[in-house]
Design a protein around this motif. Structure first.
Motif, PDB file in Angstrom:
ATOM      1  N   THR A 198      36.248  -2.477  81.226  1.00  0.00           N
ATOM      2  CA  THR A 198      37.138  -1.326  81.089  1.00  0.00           C
ATOM      3  C   THR A 198      36.597  -0.059  81.718  1.00  0.00           C
ATOM      4  O   THR A 198      37.347   0.886  81.930  1.00  0.00           O
ATOM      5  CB  THR A 198      37.410  -1.024  79.601  1.00  0.00           C
ATOM      6  OG1 THR A 198      36.176  -0.603  78.978  1.00  0.00           O
ATOM      7  CG2 THR A 198      37.986  -2.237  78.885  1.00  0.00           C
ATOM      8  N   GLY A 199      35.281  -0.004  81.975  1.00  0.00           N
ATOM      9  CA  GLY A 199      34.671   1.217  82.490  1.00  0.00           C
ATOM     10  C   GLY A 199      34.428   2.256  81.413  1.00  0.00           C
ATOM     11  O   GLY A 199      33.961   3.352  81.702  1.00  0.00           O
ATOM     12  N   ASN A 200      34.729   1.924  80.171  1.00  0.00           N
ATOM     13  CA  ASN A 200      34.521   2.858  79.063  1.00  0.00           C
ATOM     14  C   ASN A 200      33.110   2.736  78.510  1.00  0.00           C
ATOM     15  O   ASN A 200      32.405   1.773  78.780  1.00  0.00           O
ATOM     16  CB  ASN A 200      35.533   2.584  77.939  1.00  0.00           C
ATOM     17  CG  ASN A 200      36.945   2.910  78.363  1.00  0.00           C
ATOM     18  OD1 ASN A 200      37.191   3.858  79.098  1.00  0.00           O
ATOM     19  ND2 ASN A 200      37.889   2.098  77.927  1.00  0.00           N
ATOM     20  N   HIS A 201      32.733   3.704  77.689  1.00  0.00           N
ATOM     21  CA  HIS A 201      31.443   3.665  77.005  1.00  0.00           C
ATOM     22  C   HIS A 201      31.468   2.558  75.953  1.00  0.00           C
ATOM     23  O   HIS A 201      32.450   2.405  75.225  1.00  0.00           O
ATOM     24  CB  HIS A 201      31.150   5.015  76.339  1.00  0.00           C
ATOM     25  CG  HIS A 201      30.853   6.096  77.321  1.00  0.00           C
ATOM     26  ND1 HIS A 201      29.586   6.378  77.758  1.00  0.00           N
ATOM     27  CD2 HIS A 201      31.665   6.963  77.967  1.00  0.00           C
ATOM     28  CE1 HIS A 201      29.621   7.364  78.624  1.00  0.00           C
ATOM     29  NE2 HIS A 201      30.876   7.743  78.773  1.00  0.00           N
ATOM     30  N   SER A 208      27.750   8.161  87.742  1.00  0.00           N
ATOM     31  CA  SER A 208      29.172   8.349  87.472  1.00  0.00           C
ATOM     32  C   SER A 208      29.936   7.104  87.912  1.00  0.00           C
ATOM     33  O   SER A 208      29.732   6.608  89.021  1.00  0.00           O
ATOM     34  CB  SER A 208      29.692   9.574  88.222  1.00  0.00           C
ATOM     35  OG  SER A 208      31.064   9.764  87.962  1.00  0.00           O
ATOM     36  N   PRO A 256      25.040   1.576  85.357  1.00  0.00           N
ATOM     37  CA  PRO A 256      25.206   2.343  84.127  1.00  0.00           C
ATOM     38  C   PRO A 256      24.694   1.604  82.886  1.00  0.00           C
ATOM     39  O   PRO A 256      24.784   0.387  82.787  1.00  0.00           O
ATOM     40  CB  PRO A 256      26.716   2.544  84.045  1.00  0.00           C
ATOM     41  CG  PRO A 256      27.276   1.353  84.750  1.00  0.00           C
ATOM     42  CD  PRO A 256      26.310   1.020  85.836  1.00  0.00           C
ATOM     43  N   GLU A 283      27.927   0.876  79.529  1.00  0.00           N
ATOM     44  CA  GLU A 283      29.252   0.932  80.161  1.00  0.00           C
ATOM     45  C   GLU A 283      29.849  -0.458  80.175  1.00  0.00           C
ATOM     46  O   GLU A 283      29.165  -1.432  80.492  1.00  0.00           O
ATOM     47  CB  GLU A 283      29.128   1.458  81.595  1.00  0.00           C
ATOM     48  CG  GLU A 283      30.469   1.666  82.272  1.00  0.00           C
ATOM     49  CD  GLU A 283      30.774   0.662  83.379  1.00  0.00           C
ATOM     50  OE1 GLU A 283      31.873   0.731  83.948  1.00  0.00           O
ATOM     51  OE2 GLU A 283      29.931  -0.209  83.664  1.00  0.00           O
ATOM     52  N   GLY A 336      34.680   8.481  87.271  1.00  0.00           N
ATOM     53  CA  GLY A 336      34.802   9.790  86.641  1.00  0.00           C
ATOM     54  C   GLY A 336      34.126   9.928  85.285  1.00  0.00           C
ATOM     55  O   GLY A 336      34.172  10.995  84.678  1.00  0.00           O
ATOM     56  N   LYS A 337      33.470   8.875  84.809  1.00  0.00           N
ATOM     57  CA  LYS A 337      32.757   8.927  83.532  1.00  0.00           C
ATOM     58  C   LYS A 337      31.255   8.893  83.814  1.00  0.00           C
ATOM     59  O   LYS A 337      30.807   8.197  84.708  1.00  0.00           O
ATOM     60  CB  LYS A 337      33.156   7.757  82.640  1.00  0.00           C
ATOM     61  CG  LYS A 337      34.620   7.804  82.244  1.00  0.00           C
ATOM     62  CD  LYS A 337      35.007   6.593  81.436  1.00  0.00           C
ATOM     63  CE  LYS A 337      36.512   6.655  81.183  1.00  0.00           C
ATOM     64  NZ  LYS A 337      37.067   5.367  80.905  1.00  0.00           N
ATOM     65  N   THR A 338      30.504   9.648  83.028  1.00  0.00           N
ATOM     66  CA  THR A 338      29.071   9.745  83.234  1.00  0.00           C
ATOM     67  C   THR A 338      28.315   8.877  82.233  1.00  0.00           C
ATOM     68  O   THR A 338      28.627   8.873  81.039  1.00  0.00           O
ATOM     69  CB  THR A 338      28.610  11.211  83.111  1.00  0.00           C
ATOM     70  OG1 THR A 338      29.338  11.998  84.064  1.00  0.00           O
ATOM     71  CG2 THR A 338      27.129  11.350  83.385  1.00  0.00           C
ATOM     72  N   PHE A 339      27.311   8.158  82.742  1.00  0.00           N
ATOM     73  CA  PHE A 339      26.475   7.266  81.948  1.00  0.00           C
ATOM     74  C   PHE A 339      25.019   7.514  82.312  1.00  0.00           C
ATOM     75  O   PHE A 339      24.713   8.025  83.392  1.00  0.00           O
ATOM     76  CB  PHE A 339      26.806   5.797  82.252  1.00  0.00           C
ATOM     77  CG  PHE A 339      28.220   5.423  81.970  1.00  0.00           C
ATOM     78  CD1 PHE A 339      28.581   4.906  80.736  1.00  0.00           C
ATOM     79  CD2 PHE A 339      29.201   5.595  82.938  1.00  0.00           C
ATOM     80  CE1 PHE A 339      29.888   4.562  80.462  1.00  0.00           C
ATOM     81  CE2 PHE A 339      30.524   5.252  82.681  1.00  0.00           C
ATOM     82  CZ  PHE A 339      30.873   4.740  81.432  1.00  0.00           C
ATOM     83  N   SER A 372      21.549  10.257  85.804  1.00  0.00           N
ATOM     84  CA  SER A 372      22.900   9.887  85.377  1.00  0.00           C
ATOM     85  C   SER A 372      23.601   9.197  86.531  1.00  0.00           C
ATOM     86  O   SER A 372      23.252   9.395  87.689  1.00  0.00           O
ATOM     87  CB  SER A 372      23.701  11.121  84.976  1.00  0.00           C
ATOM     88  OG  SER A 372      23.127  11.733  83.855  1.00  0.00           O
TER      89      SER A 372
END
Length: 187
Positions: free
Chosen positions: A160-163, A51, A153, A156, A54-57, A49
């Motif tokens: 935006t850094g979002n999923h 990070s 990631p 990702e 702060g989000k994990t991918f 994984s």
């Protein structure tokens, strides 16, 4: 000739729009020197994984050619510096976008071919983001091209850094069938 101009103009316009959207959320800079260009590379899952903010991918690795010149960078992911540690490079995008560069599998110079696709849940319809992530330069060269292993990631959004989720539109320069092609979702 007009068709080529239109495609190139559309691609450049897309990059400008994407960068404007990105600038609103990230600190963008132009770096000069060596960088890895992963735009046409497939990605393989590492089983680890990663990070990001702060989000994990899921983490992936892409093999990418090392080039030299001016490139656009997200300084927030690069600790505010274009300088990479010894025997490493950052994965960036050339400025202006390159129209041809070394590509797998034989690492000969080939035209950049942009394509869009609908993101799905398979390796061939997923995507990865390598923009402004650290790469390790390989000691071997293929056809005179230095390669780098870049880690970043999977699924990702570089903007935006979002999923990224199924059904979103994404773009890449990797060929159809490439696993988790490096690219980005349409902002």
């Amino acid at each position: 000739m007009m068709k080529t101009f239109t495609v190139v103009s559309t691609v450049i316009l897309f990059w400008v729009i994407a960068l404007i959207n990105t600038i609103q959320a990230q600190t963008i800079a132009i770096c000069k020197g060596e960088y890895a260009l992963c735009a046409a590379s497939p990605t393989t899952l590492t089983g680890k994984s990663i990070s990001v903010a702060g989000k994990t991918f899921k983490e992936g690795v892409a093999v990418c050619p090392v080039l030299s010149g001016m490139a656009v960078a997200n300084m927030e992911l690069m600790q505010g510096s274009c300088d990479a540690p010894k025997s490493k490079v950052w994965s960036l995008f050339g400025v202006p976008p390159l129209t041809a560069y070394p590509q797998a599998p034989d690492w000969t110079v080939q035209p950049a071919v942009f394509r869009s696709f609908t993101v799905g849940n398979t390796p061939q319809t997923g995507m990865s983001n390598m923009w402004s992530f650290l790469c390790t330069k390989q000691t071997n060269q293929v056809n005179g091209v230095t390669l780098a292993s870049c880690y970043g990631p999977v699924m990702e959004s570089p903007w935006t850094g979002n999923h990224v989720v199924s059904g979103e539109t994404a773009f890449t320069q990797a060929p159809v069938g490439a696993t988790y092609p490096v690219g980005g979702n349409v902002p």
